[in-house]
Structures are given as structure tokens and as C-alpha cells.
Design a protein around this motif. Structure first.
Motif, PDB file in Angstrom:
ATOM      1  N   TRP A  35     -73.163 -22.597 -47.106  1.00  0.00           N
ATOM      2  CA  TRP A  35     -72.576 -23.080 -45.863  1.00  0.00           C
ATOM      3  C   TRP A  35     -71.423 -24.026 -46.175  1.00  0.00           C
ATOM      4  O   TRP A  35     -71.576 -24.969 -46.932  1.00  0.00           O
ATOM      5  CB  TRP A  35     -73.637 -23.808 -45.045  1.00  0.00           C
ATOM      6  CG  TRP A  35     -73.130 -24.285 -43.733  1.00  0.00           C
ATOM      7  CD1 TRP A  35     -72.681 -25.535 -43.440  1.00  0.00           C
ATOM      8  CD2 TRP A  35     -72.995 -23.518 -42.548  1.00  0.00           C
ATOM      9  NE1 TRP A  35     -72.295 -25.604 -42.134  1.00  0.00           N
ATOM     10  CE2 TRP A  35     -72.470 -24.357 -41.557  1.00  0.00           C
ATOM     11  CE3 TRP A  35     -73.259 -22.192 -42.220  1.00  0.00           C
ATOM     12  CZ2 TRP A  35     -72.205 -23.930 -40.271  1.00  0.00           C
ATOM     13  CZ3 TRP A  35     -73.002 -21.770 -40.931  1.00  0.00           C
ATOM     14  CH2 TRP A  35     -72.480 -22.640 -39.986  1.00  0.00           C
ATOM     15  N   GLY A  36     -70.256 -23.752 -45.611  1.00  0.00           N
ATOM     16  CA  GLY A  36     -69.097 -24.617 -45.795  1.00  0.00           C
ATOM     17  C   GLY A  36     -68.343 -24.409 -47.098  1.00  0.00           C
ATOM     18  O   GLY A  36     -67.466 -25.198 -47.429  1.00  0.00           O
ATOM     19  N   GLU A  37     -68.654 -23.343 -47.854  1.00  0.00           N
ATOM     20  CA  GLU A  37     -67.957 -23.131 -49.135  1.00  0.00           C
ATOM     21  C   GLU A  37     -66.596 -22.492 -48.921  1.00  0.00           C
ATOM     22  O   GLU A  37     -66.400 -21.698 -48.002  1.00  0.00           O
ATOM     23  CB  GLU A  37     -68.787 -22.275 -50.094  1.00  0.00           C
ATOM     24  CG  GLU A  37     -68.638 -20.787 -49.895  1.00  0.00           C
ATOM     25  CD  GLU A  37     -69.423 -19.953 -50.891  1.00  0.00           C
ATOM     26  OE1 GLU A  37     -69.093 -18.774 -51.023  1.00  0.00           O
ATOM     27  OE2 GLU A  37     -70.379 -20.439 -51.514  1.00  0.00           O
ATOM     28  N   ILE A 110     -67.239 -27.475 -51.196  1.00  0.00           N
ATOM     29  CA  ILE A 110     -68.145 -27.529 -50.059  1.00  0.00           C
ATOM     30  C   ILE A 110     -67.621 -28.604 -49.114  1.00  0.00           C
ATOM     31  O   ILE A 110     -67.486 -29.763 -49.493  1.00  0.00           O
ATOM     32  CB  ILE A 110     -69.591 -27.877 -50.493  1.00  0.00           C
ATOM     33  CG1 ILE A 110     -70.085 -26.938 -51.584  1.00  0.00           C
ATOM     34  CG2 ILE A 110     -70.525 -27.890 -49.279  1.00  0.00           C
ATOM     35  CD1 ILE A 110     -70.138 -25.486 -51.213  1.00  0.00           C
ATOM     36  N   GLU A 111     -67.320 -28.192 -47.902  1.00  0.00           N
ATOM     37  CA  GLU A 111     -66.866 -29.113 -46.857  1.00  0.00           C
ATOM     38  C   GLU A 111     -67.750 -28.896 -45.643  1.00  0.00           C
ATOM     39  O   GLU A 111     -67.617 -27.900 -44.940  1.00  0.00           O
ATOM     40  CB  GLU A 111     -65.400 -28.862 -46.497  1.00  0.00           C
ATOM     41  CG  GLU A 111     -64.419 -29.189 -47.602  1.00  0.00           C
ATOM     42  CD  GLU A 111     -64.299 -30.670 -47.890  1.00  0.00           C
ATOM     43  OE1 GLU A 111     -64.695 -31.501 -47.050  1.00  0.00           O
ATOM     44  OE2 GLU A 111     -63.812 -31.005 -48.972  1.00  0.00           O
ATOM     45  N   ASN A 112     -68.680 -29.798 -45.423  1.00  0.00           N
ATOM     46  CA  ASN A 112     -69.574 -29.723 -44.275  1.00  0.00           C
ATOM     47  C   ASN A 112     -69.840 -31.151 -43.796  1.00  0.00           C
ATOM     48  O   ASN A 112     -70.912 -31.701 -44.033  1.00  0.00           O
ATOM     49  CB  ASN A 112     -70.874 -29.008 -44.657  1.00  0.00           C
ATOM     50  CG  ASN A 112     -71.743 -28.706 -43.471  1.00  0.00           C
ATOM     51  OD1 ASN A 112     -71.508 -29.207 -42.379  1.00  0.00           O
ATOM     52  ND2 ASN A 112     -72.763 -27.903 -43.684  1.00  0.00           N
ATOM     53  N   GLU A 114     -70.591 -32.468 -41.038  1.00  0.00           N
ATOM     54  CA  GLU A 114     -71.724 -32.685 -40.155  1.00  0.00           C
ATOM     55  C   GLU A 114     -72.981 -33.010 -40.946  1.00  0.00           C
ATOM     56  O   GLU A 114     -73.866 -33.717 -40.468  1.00  0.00           O
ATOM     57  CB  GLU A 114     -71.990 -31.449 -39.273  1.00  0.00           C
ATOM     58  CG  GLU A 114     -70.853 -31.114 -38.318  1.00  0.00           C
ATOM     59  CD  GLU A 114     -69.764 -30.275 -38.984  1.00  0.00           C
ATOM     60  OE1 GLU A 114     -70.039 -29.541 -39.952  1.00  0.00           O
ATOM     61  OE2 GLU A 114     -68.613 -30.377 -38.540  1.00  0.00           O
ATOM     62  N   ASN A 115     -73.087 -32.487 -42.149  1.00  0.00           N
ATOM     63  CA  ASN A 115     -74.250 -32.734 -43.004  1.00  0.00           C
ATOM     64  C   ASN A 115     -73.944 -33.712 -44.134  1.00  0.00           C
ATOM     65  O   ASN A 115     -74.719 -33.832 -45.065  1.00  0.00           O
ATOM     66  CB  ASN A 115     -74.775 -31.420 -43.581  1.00  0.00           C
ATOM     67  CG  ASN A 115     -75.379 -30.545 -42.516  1.00  0.00           C
ATOM     68  OD1 ASN A 115     -75.949 -31.044 -41.562  1.00  0.00           O
ATOM     69  ND2 ASN A 115     -75.246 -29.249 -42.660  1.00  0.00           N
ATOM     70  N   THR A 118     -68.746 -33.627 -48.245  1.00  0.00           N
ATOM     71  CA  THR A 118     -67.297 -33.499 -48.241  1.00  0.00           C
ATOM     72  C   THR A 118     -66.791 -33.803 -49.638  1.00  0.00           C
ATOM     73  O   THR A 118     -67.317 -34.674 -50.320  1.00  0.00           O
ATOM     74  CB  THR A 118     -66.650 -34.406 -47.175  1.00  0.00           C
ATOM     75  OG1 THR A 118     -65.250 -34.154 -47.138  1.00  0.00           O
ATOM     76  CG2 THR A 118     -66.903 -35.872 -47.423  1.00  0.00           C
TER      77      THR A 118
END
Length: 192
Positions: A35-37, A110-112, A114-115, A118
Motif C-alpha cells: 500500500w502506497g508504494e 512508501i508514502e502513506n 494516513e498511517n 512517509t
């Protein structure tokens, strides 16, 4: 300037809109379906993050220290938390030989936000600039085996690692403490 003003480098890192920039051009990274990769290939200086963030540089790049990537395009401090091995190992062994040098890296960002993830990076290959050869980031298990010859044997490295075995002996497999773990196993699973 980066060494003189570590707070400015940190501020630039935190303020940089990494998700808005695309570093995927030319990347040959293998996707993992995380997720977010995003594929990310960029130039950076391999730095000691404690030195960059605090200005305490006496032990910069000492053996056993973590490494970070200070991205050339925007001075974002990128944390390479994983190498290219399928086991979950860090990238410190792969980056250590390049500390203080400018390199090009290729991997997955990975850029997420919300979780809380970053500037998290899985570096898959690295090369010294200007004209170094690409090297896969898979040094961890070889470096671990050299540092732990008494732990040779079959099975995954982490089942034989002396530090992990000592932690399990002191705190149990669940980290609850040996007595607490025994009570938990008995109460919840009927294991004596």
C-alpha cells in the motif's frame, strides 16, 4: 551547509511534498504490491541520520549505525528501512560502505501519511556516482554470518541469532516475561 544546519535539512525533509514528486523515471525496481508504494530512483548522499538531525557527528558512519539517504533533488531525508532480500532485513549493511558518498539508488518508496509512513524506502540496488556499477542490496545475511560464526546451522538466521535468543530467554517469545508467558499459554492455549 547540510552539516552546519541540520535543523534546516530536517525542516526541508518534513516539508517536502514527496507524494507530489515523481521519482519513478528509469526505475527498474520490482514491485511488491505494498500500500502506497511507488518505484523511486534518485541520487542522494548516504548520511548518518543522527549526525544530520542532531549535529552530533563524532561517531558518524561508525559500524552498527543506521544510514539514511539525503535526496539531492529536494534535501528530503529518506529512511531506507529494508534491502532487497525477501527476508525482512534492514539496508544498513548495504549502505555502510557508501557513507559520506553520493550514490544513485533504485527501489520502492512508501508514502502513506494516513498511517504515518512517509519517506520510507526499500532500496533494491545502489551505485556510487558518477560511474559505479549497480550492486544489488543483499549483503545482510552474509554480513550477519561473518559476525555470528557460532550461530552457523540450518534454518532462518533469526532463529539462530544470539541477540534474539537472549531476548527470548529473558522476555519469552511474546515479550511478556517468562513467567507471564507461561501463565498466558496455560490460560489461553492449555499449554503447560
Amino acid at each position: 551547509m547540510r552539516r552546519m544546519f541540520p535543523a534546516l535539512a530536517l525542516a526541508a525533509s518534513l516539508a517536502a511534498p514527496a507524494a507530489a514528486q515523481d521519482f519513478s523515471a528509469g526505475s527498474e525496481a520490482n514491485e511488491w504490491g505494498l500500500w502506497g508504494e511507488q518505484k523511486a530512483r534518485f541520487e542522494a548522499e548516504v548520511v548518518d541520520p543522527i549526525c544530520v538531525l542532531s549535529g552530533q557527528c563524532d561517531d558518524a558512519c561508525a559500524p552498527g549505525r543506521q544510514s539514511a539517504l539525503l535526496r539531492s533533488a529536494d534535501d528530503a531525508l529518506i529512511m531506507p528501512l529494508k534491502n532487497n532480500q525477501p527476508i525482512f532485513t534492514g539496508a544498513a549493511a548495504d549502505l555502510a560502505p557508501y557513507c559520506g558518498q553520493t550514490v544513485e539508488v533504485d527501489g520502492l518508496m512508501i508514502e502513506n501519511p494516513e498511517n504515518g509512513a512517509t519517506h520510507v524506502y526499500q532500496v533494491q540496488r545502489i551505485r556510487a556516482l558518477p560511474d559505479g556499477e549497480w550492486t544489488p542490496t543483499n549483503r545482510f545475511t552474509d554480513e550477519w554470518a561473518k559476525a555470528n560464526p557460532e550461530a552457523a546451522g540450518d534454518g532462518p538466521w533469526f532463529r539462530r541469532d544470539p541477540r534474539i535468543r537472549a531476548e527470548i530467554a529473558a522476555e519469552g517469545y511474546l515479550g511478556l516475561g517468562v513467567a507471564e508467558e507461561e501463565a498466558f499459554l496455560k490460560d489461553w492455549l492449555g499449554i503447560e
